[in-house]
Design an enzyme around this catalytic site. Structure first.
Site, mmCIF file in Angstrom:
data_model
loop_
_atom_site.group_PDB
_atom_site.id
_atom_site.type_symbol
_atom_site.label_atom_id
_atom_site.label_comp_id
_atom_site.label_asym_id
_atom_site.label_seq_id
_atom_site.Cartn_x
_atom_site.Cartn_y
_atom_site.Cartn_z
ATOM 1 N N HIS A 48 0.848 -1.200 0.000
ATOM 2 C CA HIS A 48 0.000 0.000 0.000
ATOM 3 C C HIS A 48 0.882 1.249 0.000
ATOM 4 O O HIS A 48 1.846 1.341 0.767
ATOM 5 C CB HIS A 48 -0.920 0.000 1.219
ATOM 6 C CG HIS A 48 -2.058 -0.962 1.094
ATOM 7 N ND1 HIS A 48 -1.874 -2.321 1.193
ATOM 8 C CD2 HIS A 48 -3.375 -0.776 0.862
ATOM 9 C CE1 HIS A 48 -3.052 -2.932 1.034
ATOM 10 N NE2 HIS A 48 -3.968 -2.012 0.835
ATOM 11 N N ASP B 276 -11.968 0.833 3.821
ATOM 12 C CA ASP B 276 -13.167 1.235 3.084
ATOM 13 C C ASP B 276 -14.373 1.407 3.996
ATOM 14 O O ASP B 276 -15.232 2.250 3.741
ATOM 15 C CB ASP B 276 -13.465 0.223 1.982
ATOM 16 C CG ASP B 276 -12.538 0.402 0.786
ATOM 17 O OD1 ASP B 276 -12.669 1.402 0.072
ATOM 18 O OD2 ASP B 276 -11.664 -0.451 0.586
ATOM 19 N N GLU C 44 -15.747 -5.465 3.260
ATOM 20 C CA GLU C 44 -15.151 -4.141 3.426
ATOM 21 C C GLU C 44 -16.159 -3.047 3.765
ATOM 22 O O GLU C 44 -15.928 -2.252 4.672
ATOM 23 C CB GLU C 44 -14.398 -3.751 2.150
ATOM 24 C CG GLU C 44 -13.280 -4.715 1.786
ATOM 25 C CD GLU C 44 -12.584 -4.319 0.503
ATOM 26 O OE1 GLU C 44 -11.757 -3.397 0.549
ATOM 27 O OE2 GLU C 44 -12.872 -4.930 -0.543
ATOM 28 N N ARG D 50 -4.818 -11.324 -4.634
ATOM 29 C CA ARG D 50 -6.047 -10.593 -4.314
ATOM 30 C C ARG D 50 -6.643 -10.030 -5.591
ATOM 31 O O ARG D 50 -5.919 -9.469 -6.426
ATOM 32 C CB ARG D 50 -5.792 -9.457 -3.320
ATOM 33 C CG ARG D 50 -7.114 -8.746 -2.917
ATOM 34 C CD ARG D 50 -6.926 -7.802 -1.754
ATOM 35 N NE ARG D 50 -6.361 -6.525 -2.124
ATOM 36 C CZ ARG D 50 -6.855 -5.327 -1.749
ATOM 37 N NH1 ARG D 50 -7.946 -5.253 -1.010
ATOM 38 N NH2 ARG D 50 -6.258 -4.220 -2.104
ATOM 39 N N ARG E 165 -9.658 5.894 -3.388
ATOM 40 C CA ARG E 165 -9.135 4.918 -2.438
ATOM 41 C C ARG E 165 -8.991 5.558 -1.057
ATOM 42 O O ARG E 165 -8.836 6.769 -0.912
ATOM 43 C CB ARG E 165 -7.788 4.372 -2.904
ATOM 44 C CG ARG E 165 -7.913 3.422 -4.087
ATOM 45 C CD ARG E 165 -6.594 2.740 -4.366
ATOM 46 N NE ARG E 165 -6.665 1.808 -5.471
ATOM 47 C CZ ARG E 165 -7.059 0.549 -5.380
ATOM 48 N NH1 ARG E 165 -7.435 0.062 -4.212
ATOM 49 N NH2 ARG E 165 -7.078 -0.232 -6.443
ATOM 50 N N ARG F 163 -5.764 -4.042 8.286
ATOM 51 C CA ARG F 163 -5.565 -2.752 8.945
ATOM 52 C C ARG F 163 -4.613 -1.877 8.149
ATOM 53 O O ARG F 163 -3.632 -2.358 7.588
ATOM 54 C CB ARG F 163 -4.974 -2.951 10.350
ATOM 55 C CG ARG F 163 -5.912 -3.626 11.320
ATOM 56 C CD ARG F 163 -5.272 -3.732 12.707
ATOM 57 N NE ARG F 163 -6.181 -4.311 13.669
ATOM 58 C CZ ARG F 163 -7.101 -3.630 14.343
ATOM 59 N NH1 ARG F 163 -7.217 -2.334 14.134
ATOM 60 N NH2 ARG F 163 -7.902 -4.211 15.202
#
Length: 1040
Positions: free
Chosen positions: A154, A704, A667, A550, A875, A742
């Site tokens: 991320h 999210d 989410e 994913r 995002r 997280r």
């Protein structure tokens, strides 16, 4: 170090920290005096002094004087030339980073000097035994514990890897400076080294000029393993083992793995078109290559150490068999004129290692080179992910790699399905011949060269450990060479006995050596470097870190659409849920593949869009790599049972020999509320229940859900969802492992690990846990071996406590009802501001640098899932990142004040205070919100509004600042604190220390944003803005 790591809440003395800050600050000033114009230095010092005075006025609550001084700083900023603004931004940014290095070092120093550490194994084991847990129960619970830390790519790590590396160097120099035995000359040399490092930092471009590729991100993750975790893991396991032995009389089993590691780097394709099937394959092979390379170094050092001749009969026989096999090979090839080469090879495996272990003057636990690593910088094999028009050369083959090929068959494409190495590259016979000729030519003179390096062979008494380990090293070299060829798509032949495929194969000779040493009375030797290597192999396996895959659920539906249309049986996505489940279950139970093998897969690919082809290619690559290389398959935006079965069917059709465990990721608030029902539906399907009988994985998303409904509502919905999922699995007798997605910041579910685990619903942590560590948190928690050991220990003790002494549930049913009411009001308040006010999106774009964050080049994926200007498709990371920059940190607190105010006005103040004192979940939620409000600054946020926001929208900011003030008021009412962070004076002291530099940086960012929005093509202005973003992130210790 960020402000959401565990030790941030512990009290500490600041004298040594202040000394380090003063040392680094003075040295940095000396560097600036040489590098920067004296006039600008005077301006910088004036701004710092005025900003410090303003901060002092704020702390003394003399608001008018503080505001006047802040306006003076802003006026100074407005008069700077572009060059001056750029230099000033760089100077403040670097100073904030140096303060961060000093802070991290001070925490490490405290850990090292503490006589008793809370939350350590020793501390928690004592607590549990005193509370009535038996020694046997404690021992078996620890041994069976399964925690997996998943490192993700991320995009929240803002510093370049080059600068991260230099920061680590400075940290090690500060560590050296703490020694009491340094001479005056040593101290002078140390200062010179610090000056060189700081000068190097100043002269280095702090901005990434290109977006990283997914392979670049994976390399960064692997670098954390090589530089820190590789050393930390055996140290951590030794600490667990020693504590267990002390409290139960039994050490941790040598191959026990309470913690393992996973990764999304190179496997997370959700919304990132840059992560392809080929990327996943190459990253997985690269991870394998690095694991083997690290093992080779360890085995070489071990061969040097285990020079003794006394051994068990079994080990002696193994050594003799190896020698016989080598002599037989020599005799077999004697007539072919290759005897001398093979003889040299066999001698090599028996001889002393070519290099002595690094740092022979230090104990094994302290080994490291000057760069803070026990190992030299890795030269990773190349891939084809060079930037356009700049493909690098092919892999440089090291002497060790040459030897592996020289000593036997090179490497192989005949891999077993589980190893994932089967590949059929397109090579013509001419190309293949040329490749082999080039390799043969490169070997000319190698034998003579190695004879010069090797000690003269003699025939002393047999050294059995060296012979066995020499054979291990030879196989590792061939395994590494094989992976290099596979990465280059070069076909080769191999004997399966010539290389290692699984961790068990590598463990077998190591355990043989260990048992032999123990049986001969050399247990101290066995429990040193050899035990550490065995623990590394058990933890990291042959892949170092397993790769998760994913993908969004809708992409799987598109793939099944293409298949059902191809088979002329309808359009899958148009069916209702029951029809989907009926079709999926029937196909899963059937023995035939959905697409018969007689039909060329290419014929299907020709009729589908590239996105669908990529999904199918991913499953094909998963079948090649196998479950030994891959972890879980995560389905983002999962909402139905069919989402899970769709992935199961695509796995079956790709012919995975061992299917990956599938983890639906819930989410949004809506999906979290339905999570329990979806799991019940899944487990009611006989086929599915039979296939997840061991362990069911369910992932819950924090980012999210927070963006969807606000932090408070998200926290409550996540709590309830976990309760419901656990209850559903218990109803069907299925064990569940919850996977927590997280983020690093509180707005995305971040917070201290121990606090987070201890506030989970009772029964949700039963000896197993998966959790992501994202972005800057990876470096903060695991970037240095000492901090990594501490974090691993905290994971272990927190999960252990949550298993044997689960957190308390809400004491009264009334508390749950009150939470529902607060959550409802909080969510309404949040959504009415963020989603229902049509002016808010424009206000957000004006008041924050959100639009400019894309220039940072900190991640390989787009900032939006879909082409839309709305917040819904933005995002969570840029959403939180932008508000953190303005010091408003709105996503972490918006809506909370309204909910608490509602409850207080309804007469529930005493109930809220009782909930805070007695319910860990509620206390954790309030404490994190209080901490983040303490980092917020309404006056700074107001400055952004006054300069950047249109007058017609400034009322939005006014109302939000009133909301922040109200939230602070009611949070303090509930917690009972007199002021923010009253229970965390260390954090408050650290934040206050940053403000004289952080506040001017914010004001400079406002000035640069104002100029840039009038001249958006000005590259230097854009650079200056990005540097202010870096600096504010360093000062806030958080990004997104």
């Amino acid at each position: 170090m960020t402000d959401t790591t565990d030790d941030i809440a512990e009290e500490m003395s600041f004298q040594s920290f202040d000394d380090d800050c003063k040392l680094l600050g003075n040295l940095f000033n000396d560097v600036l005096q040489r590098e920067v114009d004296s006039t600008l230095m005077k301006k910088l010092e004036k701004i710092r002094i005025v900003a410090q005075s303003a901060c002092n006025m704020r702390l003394a609550e003399i608001e008018d004087s503080a505001e006047m001084l802040e306006k003076q700083v802003a006026a100074e900023m407005s008069q700077l030339t572009l060059e001056e603004a750029l230099t000033l931004a760089r100077a403040i940014s670097h100073y904030l980073n140096l303060m961060g290095i000093a802070e991290t070092h001070h925490r490490v120093r405290r850990l090292r000097s503490a006589t008793h550490l809370t939350r350590s194994c020793d501390d928690v084991f004592t607590q549990l035994l005193q509370s009535g847990v038996s020694a046997d129960q404690l021992y078996h619970t620890v041994c069976k514990q399964e925690v997996e830390i998943v490192l993700t790519a991320h995009p929240t790590q803002i510093n370049r890897r080059t600068l991260q590396y230099k920061h680590v160097r400075i940290s090690h120099l500060l560590d050296y400076n703490d020694r009491t035995d340094l001479t005056h000359e040593d101290r002078e040399m140390l200062i010179e080294d610090l000056v060189r490092e700081i000068t190097s930092i100043w002269q280095t471009d702090e901005l990434r000029r290109h977006k990283p590729t997914p392979v670049d991100e994976a390399r960064a993750g692997l670098n954390i393993v090589e530089q820190s975790l590789w050393k930390a893991v055996p140290h951590y396991l030794r600490r667990v083992s020693n504590s267990l032995k002390k409290h139960t009389g039994m050490p941790l089993p040598l191959t026990a793995t309470p913690i393992k590691f996973g990764s999304w780097m190179g496997g997370d394709r959700d919304g990132n078109p840059n992560v392809t099937a080929k990327v996943t394959r190459d990253v997985s092979l690269l991870s394998r290559w690095m694991a083997i390379d690290l093992y080779i170094r360890e085995v070489d050092s071990l061969r040097f150490e285990l020079s003794m001749t006394r051994c068990s009969d079994r080990l002696l026989k193994e050594a003799q068999d190896i020698l016989k096999a080598e002599n037989s090979l020599e005799d077999r090839h004697d007539s072919q004129g290759t005897r001398s080469q093979l003889k040299f090879s066999s001698q090599q495996s028996r001889s002393v290692p070519m290099q002595l272990p690094a740092s022979p003057d230090l104990p094994a636990c302290a080994d490291r080179d000057n760069d803070g690593s026990r190992y030299p910088k890795l030269e990773l094999p190349g891939t084809d992910y060079m930037r356009q028009g700049n493909r690098g050369p092919s892999i440089p083959i090291s002497p060790a790699s040459h030897r592996s090929t020289q000593n036997g068959n090179a490497s192989a494409s005949n891999a077993s399905p589980s190893s994932g190495m089967q590949r059929v590259p397109s090579f013509s016979s001419v190309q293949l011949t040329a490749q082999r000729k080039k390799f043969a030519e490169s070997m000319i003179g190698r034998s003579s060269f190695h004879k010069l390096l090797e000690p003269t062979p003699v025939q002393p008494a047999i050294a059995p450990y060296r012979i066995v380990l020499g054979n291990v090293k030879d196989k590792l070299l061939k395994t590494r060479r094989r992976l290099e060829l596979l990465l280059e798509d070069i076909p080769c032949e191999t004997d399966p006995w010539d290389h290692f495929e699984t961790a068990d194969q590598l463990l077998e000779p190591l355990l043989l050596c260990y048992d032999s040493l123990q049986s001969c009375g050399s247990g101290f030797l066995a429990d040193g470097r050899l035990a550490d290597l065995i623990r590394r192999v058990s933890t990291f396996g042959m892949v170092l870190i397993k790769l998760d895959l994913r993908q969004e659920s809708g992409r799987h539906a598109e793939a099944l659409d293409a298949i059902t249309k191809f088979l002329d049986i309808g359009t899958y996505s148009e069916w209702d849920e029951e029809k989907k489940l009926e079709f999926l279950t029937r196909e899963l139970k059937g023995k035939r593949p959905l697409i018969p093998s007689s039909i060329e897969v290419n014929s299907l690919h020709l009729s589908v869009p590239p996105e669908v082809k990529e999904v199918l290619d991913t499953f094909r690559v998963a079948a090649e790599l196998g479950s030994d290389s891959l972890g879980a398959y995560v389905i983002s935006m999962a909402s139905n049972a069919s989402d899970v079965l769709a992935v199961e069917l695509l796995q079956k059709d790709a012919r995975l020999s061992v299917r990956l465990r599938v983890a639906p990721l819930f989410e949004t608030v809506k999906d979290l509320r339905e999570a329990g029902s979806v799991i019940r539906k899944l487990l009611s399907i006989d086929w599915y229940k039979e296939h997840v009988i061991k362990n069911h994985n369910v992932m819950v998303g924090y980012s999210d859900s927070g963006k969807d409904a606000g932090r408070f509502t998200a926290a409550w919905e996540l709590y309830k969802a976990q309760e419901d999922v656990v209850s559903a699995c218990n109803e069907f007798g299925i064990k569940v492992t919850l996977f927590h997605g997280r983020g690093g910041s509180v707005g995305r579910g971040g917070g201290p690990t121990y606090l987070a685990i201890q506030s989970q619903p009772p029964g949700s942590v039963m000896g197993t846990l998966r959790s992501t560590e994202q972005g800057e948190m990876v470096q903060a928690k695991f970037g240095l071996p000492n901090t990594a050991v501490r974090q691993l220990e905290i994971y272990t003790t927190a999960v252990l406590l949550a298993t044997l002494r689960p957190p308390l549930p809400p004491r009264e049913l009334k508390w749950r009802s009150l939470m529902e009411e607060i959550s409802k009001v909080s969510c309404q308040n949040y959504r009415s501001t963020v989603y229902e006010n049509p002016e808010f999106i424009t206000y957000f774009q004006e008041a924050t640098p959100q639009a400019e964050l894309g220039y940072l080049n900190i991640g390989s994926r787009p900032t939006r899932r879909k082409a839309s200007t709305g917040i819904g498709h933005l995002r969570a990371i840029p959403w939180v990142f932008a508000w953190t920059q303005t010091r408003f940190v709105l996503p972490a607190w918006l809506g909370v004040g309204a909910g608490l105010q509602y409850a207080c006005e309804k007469g529930h103040t005493e109930d809220l205070k009782a909930m805070y004192q007695e319910w860990p979940f509620f206390q954790s939620t309030i404490d994190l919100i209080e901490m983040i409000i303490g980092k917020a600054d309404a006056s700074i946020a107001k400055h952004y509004d006054e300069v950047l926001v249109s007058e017609s929208r400034q009322k939005i900011g006014d109302d939000l600042r009133k909301e922040l003030s109200s939230t602070e008021k009611y949070v303090l009412v509930v917690s009972g604190h007199d002021k923010l962070s009253d229970n965390n004076k260390s954090l408050r002291r650290l934040i206050e220390g940053r403000l004289p530099y952080l506040n001017p940086m914010n004001m400079l960012q406002v000035e640069i944003l104002k100029r840039l929005r009038r001249d958006d093509d000005n590259v230097k202005l854009r650079d200056a803005l990005l540097i202010t973003i870096n600096g504010i992130a360093a000062g806030m210790r958080n990004t997104g």
